[in-house]
Scaffold this active site. Structure first.
Site, PDB file in Angstrom:
ATOM      1  N   LYS A  48       0.845  -1.204   0.000  1.00 38.13           N
ATOM      2  CA  LYS A  48       0.000   0.000   0.000  1.00 38.13           C
ATOM      3  C   LYS A  48       0.874   1.246   0.000  1.00 38.13           C
ATOM      4  CE  LYS A  48      -3.813  -2.389   2.223  1.00 38.13           C
ATOM      5  NZ  LYS A  48      -4.438  -2.782   3.492  1.00 38.13           N
ATOM      6  N   GLN A  92      -4.282  -1.248   9.625  1.00 38.64           N
ATOM      7  CA  GLN A  92      -4.221  -2.595   9.036  1.00 38.64           C
ATOM      8  C   GLN A  92      -4.827  -3.616  10.001  1.00 38.64           C
ATOM      9  OE1 GLN A  92      -3.103  -3.359   5.852  1.00 38.64           O
ATOM     10  NE2 GLN A  92      -3.900  -5.382   6.310  1.00 38.64           N
ATOM     11  N   ASP A 115     -10.663   3.458   4.314  1.00 33.89           N
ATOM     12  CA  ASP A 115     -11.105   2.067   4.162  1.00 33.89           C
ATOM     13  C   ASP A 115     -12.633   2.008   4.065  1.00 33.89           C
ATOM     14  OD1 ASP A 115      -9.294   0.011   3.847  1.00 33.89           O
ATOM     15  OD2 ASP A 115      -8.774  -0.088   5.982  1.00 33.89           O
TER      16      ASP A 115
END
Ligand code: NAD
Length: 277
Positions: A48, A92, A115
């Site tokens: 990422k 994460q 997200d």
């Protein structure tokens, strides 16, 4: 039979994002917060961050030890919420078991929740007023768009009902005018449901769960699953070789949903940045 090439689609999306970023004096910034030493998470975070730098974003990778407390992690999120150079915050998952992941996700301000997992952003998607939506389902819709698959009136079956894939996927399909069934571990006779589906999204995390007996002629399959086999190779939830002569289109693993998820994360970060402007 068409292969839905997520890798190339993602490359194109990243190129468009990179071009758009050039016009801004300050780059969009994404902070990725990793807790603990989970090997797979470390790889995801590295990918990422690399993707961010490639499109001209500012990337901040923050690595905290597995024994961080809930309060310390909350104040880290708070610090990022207040940082003007950071437009998107990603924590994460999974987090260590002593951490309340829900509380951490909800602590990210919705404007920076790239997200799309916070209740506010999930709620907006559910009301068909999306702002920032979860990356994987949004990427799946883009993949279906790429093969000009009109979702209106289609029967869609999703296998998997997680907060990050199955549930938001159902909302995306509903918003696009499709009819949706969501299957999970407790669902009886999933095969009988998938057998009449126009579109199947497999996101259970079970290698080769879906075979040709589950699929009707001409169906479209998107394989979200990522499963590591004993020989180290990666496979999806669909037995690709077994279904390839039955389906009209299918996404491969690797090279399907995975790259799209990362590209959509970049797109969500750009959306957050532009909303702030
Ligand atoms: P999860 O474990 O949170 O949820 C799995 C869901 O599948 C649950 O709802 C469960 O009830 C259901 N399920 C499990 N076994 C089943 C079975 N035999 N039959 C029917 N339903 C079953 O997982 P997740 O985070 O949603 O991820 C699912 C898969 O997708 C995993 O393989 C994960 O690695 C992959 N994934 C890929 C991407 C990507 O970018 N390609 C992104 C997210 C997740």
């Amino acid at each position: 039979m068409k292969i839905i090439d997520g890798k190339t689609l993602a490359e194109n999306l990243r190129k468009n994002i990179a071009n758009e970023v050039k016009q801004y004096s300050r780059p969009p910034g994404l902070a990725v917060l990793l807790v603990g030493d989970d090997q797979a998470s470390q790889v995801y975070v590295r990918n990422k961050s690399r993707a961010c730098v490639e499109v001209g974003f500012y990337s901040d990778q923050i690595h905290k030890s597995a024994n961080i407390t809930q309060e310390e992690l909350l104040s880290e999120v708070q610090r990022l919420n207040e940082n003007n150079n950071i437009d998107g915050i990603l924590v994460q998952l999974p987090l260590p078991s002593h951490i309340d992941a829900n509380e951490i996700i909800e602590a990210i301000i919705p404007e920076k929740d790239v997200d799309g997992f916070s209740s506010e952003n999930v709620g907006k998607l559910s009301l068909n007023k999306p702002f920032i939506s979860p990356c994987t389902p949004k990427g799946v819709i883009k993949m279906l768009d790429s093969i000009k698959c009109d979702l209106r009136g289609k029967d869609c079956v999703i296998i998997g009902a997680s907060n990050i894939v199955g549930r938001p996927m159902a909302m995306e399909f509903l918003n696009a005018g499709a009819t949706v069934q969501v299957c999970h571990k407790e669902t009886k006779d999933i095969k009988q449901k998938t057998k009449s589906a126009d579109i199947i999204v497999a996101a259970a995390g079970v290698a080769n769960l879906v075979n040709s007996e589950w699929v009707k002629e001409g169906a479209v399959i998107i394989d979200v699953g990522i499963n590591r086999l004993e020989d180290g190779s990666m496979t999806g939830d669909v037995d690709f070789d077994d279904v390839k002569d039955t389906v009209s289109a299918i996404s491969p693993v690797p090279g399907g949903v995975g790259p799209m998820t990362i590209a959509v994360l970049l797109e969500n970060t750009l959306t957050a940045y532009q909303a702030k402007l």
